[in-house]
Design an enzyme around this catalytic site. Structure first.
Site, PDB file in Angstrom:
ATOM      1  N   ASN A 122       0.786  -1.229   0.000  1.00 35.43           N
ATOM      2  CA  ASN A 122       0.000   0.000   0.000  1.00 35.43           C
ATOM      3  C   ASN A 122       0.816   1.276   0.000  1.00 35.43           C
ATOM      4  O   ASN A 122       0.579   2.172  -0.795  1.00 35.43           O
ATOM      5  CB  ASN A 122      -0.936  -0.027   1.214  1.00 35.43           C
ATOM      6  CG  ASN A 122      -1.917   1.102   1.233  1.00 35.43           C
ATOM      7  OD1 ASN A 122      -1.587   2.230   1.614  1.00 35.43           O
ATOM      8  ND2 ASN A 122      -3.144   0.831   0.812  1.00 35.43           N
ATOM      9  N   ASN A 171      -1.870   0.617   6.538  1.00 33.64           N
ATOM     10  CA  ASN A 171      -1.995   1.506   5.383  1.00 33.64           C
ATOM     11  C   ASN A 171      -0.781   2.435   5.301  1.00 33.64           C
ATOM     12  O   ASN A 171       0.284   2.029   4.886  1.00 33.64           O
ATOM     13  CB  ASN A 171      -3.316   2.280   5.462  1.00 33.64           C
ATOM     14  CG  ASN A 171      -3.702   2.919   4.143  1.00 33.64           C
ATOM     15  OD1 ASN A 171      -2.888   3.532   3.474  1.00 33.64           O
ATOM     16  ND2 ASN A 171      -4.972   2.782   3.763  1.00 33.64           N
ATOM     17  N   ASP A 228      -5.778   6.790   6.101  1.00 37.33           N
ATOM     18  CA  ASP A 228      -5.201   6.319   4.842  1.00 37.33           C
ATOM     19  C   ASP A 228      -3.685   6.544   4.904  1.00 37.33           C
ATOM     20  O   ASP A 228      -3.062   6.214   5.898  1.00 37.33           O
ATOM     21  CB  ASP A 228      -5.859   7.026   3.653  1.00 37.33           C
ATOM     22  CG  ASP A 228      -5.850   6.181   2.388  1.00 37.33           C
ATOM     23  OD1 ASP A 228      -4.758   5.893   1.880  1.00 37.33           O
ATOM     24  OD2 ASP A 228      -6.940   5.806   1.916  1.00 37.33           O
TER      25      ASP A 228
END
Length: 308
Positions: A122, A171, A228
């Site tokens: 990610n 993340n 995020d």
């Protein structure tokens, strides 16, 4: 909000902005499956087509752009946007790749750690030694999902080690200014974790509390918010793109929430610093499909092999 300048539109779920020395921004388009360069005048140029799900990007010591490839998402239309969904039928598997910015050639660097396949890489960050820390979010399916992890690719990119497994899930990733702490943002829990680094690629052990965690949760947000990707300020604050509430959450190393800077998009996915004195924030608004810039009150941390 008046401070926001829209630099590019019609991007297909942008992420992973990298502010280049010439003022352009190289980013991934996850749904568009490409690496794209956005010039200061708004012009867009496709650098490379990247099948699967190019997710995060970082410039390496060899001058090539390294990419986390999550293997692809299914895509779900909502009322106002298209959002990532569960693991698709054409899932390609996770990998770390590198792209030659001149030729557009894409090479796969690694797809597994030992016997364990990478599931959904990610986000990534290079340390001073030229080693690469990266997170693996895993994949979600109809009735189950992977547990996340983060890894370290040693300088030379030939040897990979698992740093921590068992994150729910992993993340954004970043390093403190002294590189003695690696930060991980958990998406659904909206927790920011700090892990002490004993040497490159190795996290110090801690007393196990519940799920085998080796880090310390320094911050968690209330309500329906999710984390995020992230970037770090020169003073050590961690700036985490925050979903649903649509902002950048600025968190001090002691866990204090310094501020939340609204962006106008509930799907705010990443932030990078550039411009004079690294006091311009470049932010990907994936719901709107935009790259924006805004003046930032504090300078960002220079990235190894890019801002120095």
């Amino acid at each position: 909000m008046a401070n926001i300048r829209v630099l590019a539109t019609d991007l297909e779920f942008p992420e992973g902005p990298v502010v280049m020395p010439d003022g352009s921004v190289v980013l991934v388009e996850i749904r568009g499956q490409r690496l794209t360069r956005v010039y200061p005048d708004g012009r867009k140029e496709i650098v490379a087509k990247v099948p699967g799900g190019p997710n995060g990007a970082a410039l390496g010591p060899d001058g090539k752009m390294y990419i986390c490839n999550n293997g692809g998402f299914s895509w779900i239309p909502t009322r106002n946007m298209i959002m990532p969904g569960p693991q698709p039928e054409d899932y390609l598997g996770g990998s770390i790749q590198r792209v030659d910015l001149q030729s557009g050639k894409v090479e796969t660097v690694v797809t597994k750690c030992g016997e364990h396949e990478l599931r959904g890489p990610n986000d990534l960050v290079f340390d001073r030694q030229g080693g690469l820390w990266f997170s693996d979010l895993g994949k979600r399916r109809a009735r189950d999902m992977d547990v996340g992890a983060f890894y370290y690719l040693k300088p030379g990119m030939n040897e990979i080690v698992e740093a921590v497994h068992g994150i729910l899930p992993a993340n954004g990733i970043g390093l403190s200014p002294d590189e003695k702490t690696v930060y991980i943002a958990e998406t659904p829990t909206a927790r920011l974790w700090a892990y002490e680094v004993s040497e490159p690629g190795t996290v110090k052990p801690r007393d196990v509390i519940y799920r085998g965690e080796r880090g310390k949760p320094i911050a968690g947000l209330g309500g329906y918010q999710m984390f995020d990707s992230l970037a770090v300020e020169a003073n050590g604050n961690v700036c985490v793109a925050t979903l649903v509430s649509g902002c950048i959450s600025v968190i001090a190393p002691d866990g204090t929430v310094v501020e939340q800077v609204p962006t106008g998009d509930r799907v705010t996915t990443n932030i990078a610093f550039g411009g004079p004195d690294l006091k311009t924030a470049y932010i990907t608004l994936s719901g709107k499909g935009e790259l924006i810039a805004m003046d930032w009150p504090r300078p960002g941390l220079p990235l190894n092999f890019l801002n120095k």
